[in-house]
Enzyme design. Structure first.
Site, PDB file in Angstrom:
ATOM      1  N   HIS A   1     -93.197  -9.380  23.656  1.00 16.05           N
ATOM      2  CA  HIS A   1     -93.375  -8.074  23.018  1.00 16.05           C
ATOM      3  C   HIS A   1     -94.859  -7.825  22.749  1.00 16.05           C
ATOM      4  O   HIS A   1     -95.611  -8.744  22.418  1.00 16.05           O
ATOM      5  CB  HIS A   1     -92.580  -8.058  21.703  1.00 16.05           C
ATOM      6  CG  HIS A   1     -92.580  -6.750  21.000  1.00 16.05           C
ATOM      7  ND1 HIS A   1     -92.261  -5.548  21.615  1.00 16.05           N
ATOM      8  CD2 HIS A   1     -92.859  -6.428  19.693  1.00 16.05           C
ATOM      9  CE1 HIS A   1     -92.340  -4.574  20.736  1.00 16.05           C
ATOM     10  NE2 HIS A   1     -92.707  -5.072  19.564  1.00 16.05           N
TER      11      HIS A   1
ATOM     12  N   CYS B   1     -93.110  -1.322  25.819  1.00 13.82           N
ATOM     13  CA  CYS B   1     -93.897  -1.739  24.656  1.00 13.82           C
ATOM     14  C   CYS B   1     -95.379  -1.944  24.972  1.00 13.82           C
ATOM     15  O   CYS B   1     -96.226  -1.751  24.100  1.00 13.82           O
ATOM     16  CB  CYS B   1     -93.308  -2.993  24.010  1.00 13.82           C
ATOM     17  SG  CYS B   1     -93.237  -4.452  25.059  1.00 13.82           S
TER      18      CYS B   1
END
Length: 311
Positions: free
Chosen positions: A168, A91
């Site tokens: 994230h 990510c």
């Protein structure tokens, strides 16, 4: 989302991100960590192409739900680069590319490799774009070259659970006059209203504030990185020699830190500790040393409970 597939975790670090994109062929761009969440502070770094936001991810959230802020733009321009995240640990690089591959080509030189990748995936649906990114040997190898060396089991070899603290990365960037939140775990880019490049700093900060406000006040584990023009270029343009010297020194420090990340020092530390213990035993001070260490750790623990400063 599949397991790691050979992708390792990397740190949210300006030096890591800057040298990562340069290794992919990007020219004239760097990352700067933001220490204040204020539009005026962000403007000092202009031109700002986008920001990368790191936050604690809440497991179990349905990715098809309507976003709590903004709206899914299912009709986003076809040429806009948006890829679903199909694999763990990718990510950070995916968020970075979400800014760079959507940047104005007149402002940002992404280099031949990324330009070919963007052209090849142009027109792909978002899930296929994500698979193509995940399976890119070049992008994966460059990404992994900035992971920390570890003698222990790679966290990417197991599937994450709800008990894990997971983090994230997502991107915010203006595309075609719209402020977009680009999150590979979402079904589409999230639109936050009209936004020109010049308005980006003013408009992105309130969006990030609203996102942070959804967390408990005790949650402080956030990180925000700006994607900006190489500040050495800016220093030369304005004739600021002191700024240029600072930026050159910063680059040297980043290079050293990145080199250290590639080395595993566990063996060295083990041998060093063995030598210290050997000398303590030889000098008859081992037991006293252990007692002093335990007492010091106890004092620190008591001070921490009381909220007192720990030396």
């Amino acid at each position: 989302m599949a397991e790691s597939g050979g992708w390792h975790t990397i740190e949210s670090d300006a030096g890591v991100f800057t040298y990562l994109i340069e290794s992919l062929g990007v020219q004239g761009v760097q990352f700067e960590e933001l220490i204040a969440l204020e539009a005026d502070y962000l403007k000092q770094l202009s031109p700002v192409y986008g920001v990368i936001f790191l936050f604690k991810y809440q497991m179990g959230k349905n990715r098809s739900e309507a976003p709590m802020d903004g709206r899914h733009d299912m009709d986003a321009p076809n040429h806009m680069f948006f890829a679903n995240q199909t694999i763990q640990n990718a990510c950070a690089t995916q968020a970075i590319l979400s800014v760079l591959l959507n940047a104005d080509k007149e402002q940002v030189d992404i280099g031949d490799s990324l330009r070919e990748f963007k052209e090849f995936t142009n027109g792909f649906p978002s899930d296929l774009r994500g698979e193509t990114l995940s399976n890119s040997d070049l992008i994966r190898d460059v990404h992994n070259s900035f992971s920390r060396s570890s003698p222990f089991v790679d966290e990417g070899t197991r599937q994450a659970t709800e008990e894990d603290d997971l983090y994230h990365f997502i991107a915010y960037t203006p595309v075609n006059g719209v402020l977009y939140e680009i999150d590979g775990l979402q079904p589409a880019p999230i639109a936050h209203g009209s936004c020109t490049q010049d308005e980006f700093c003013d408009k992105v900060i309130p969006v990030i504030h609203r996102r942070i406000d959804r967390y408990p006040p005790s949650e402080i584990r956030f990180n925000l990185m700006a994607v900006v023009q190489d500040l050495r270029v800016k220093a030369v343009e304005i004739g600021d020699e002191e700024m240029l010297a600072r930026e050159e020194q910063k680059r040297n420090d980043w290079e050293t830190e990145n080199e250290l990340r590639r080395h595993n020092f566990v063996g060295f530390i083990h041998e060093l500790l063995k030598g210290v213990i050997k000398e303590k035993i030889k000098g008859g001070t081992y037991d006293e040393w252990i007692k002093q260490t335990k007492d010091l750790n106890l004092q620190k623990a008591i001070a921490a409970r009381k909220g007192e400063p720990v030396d």
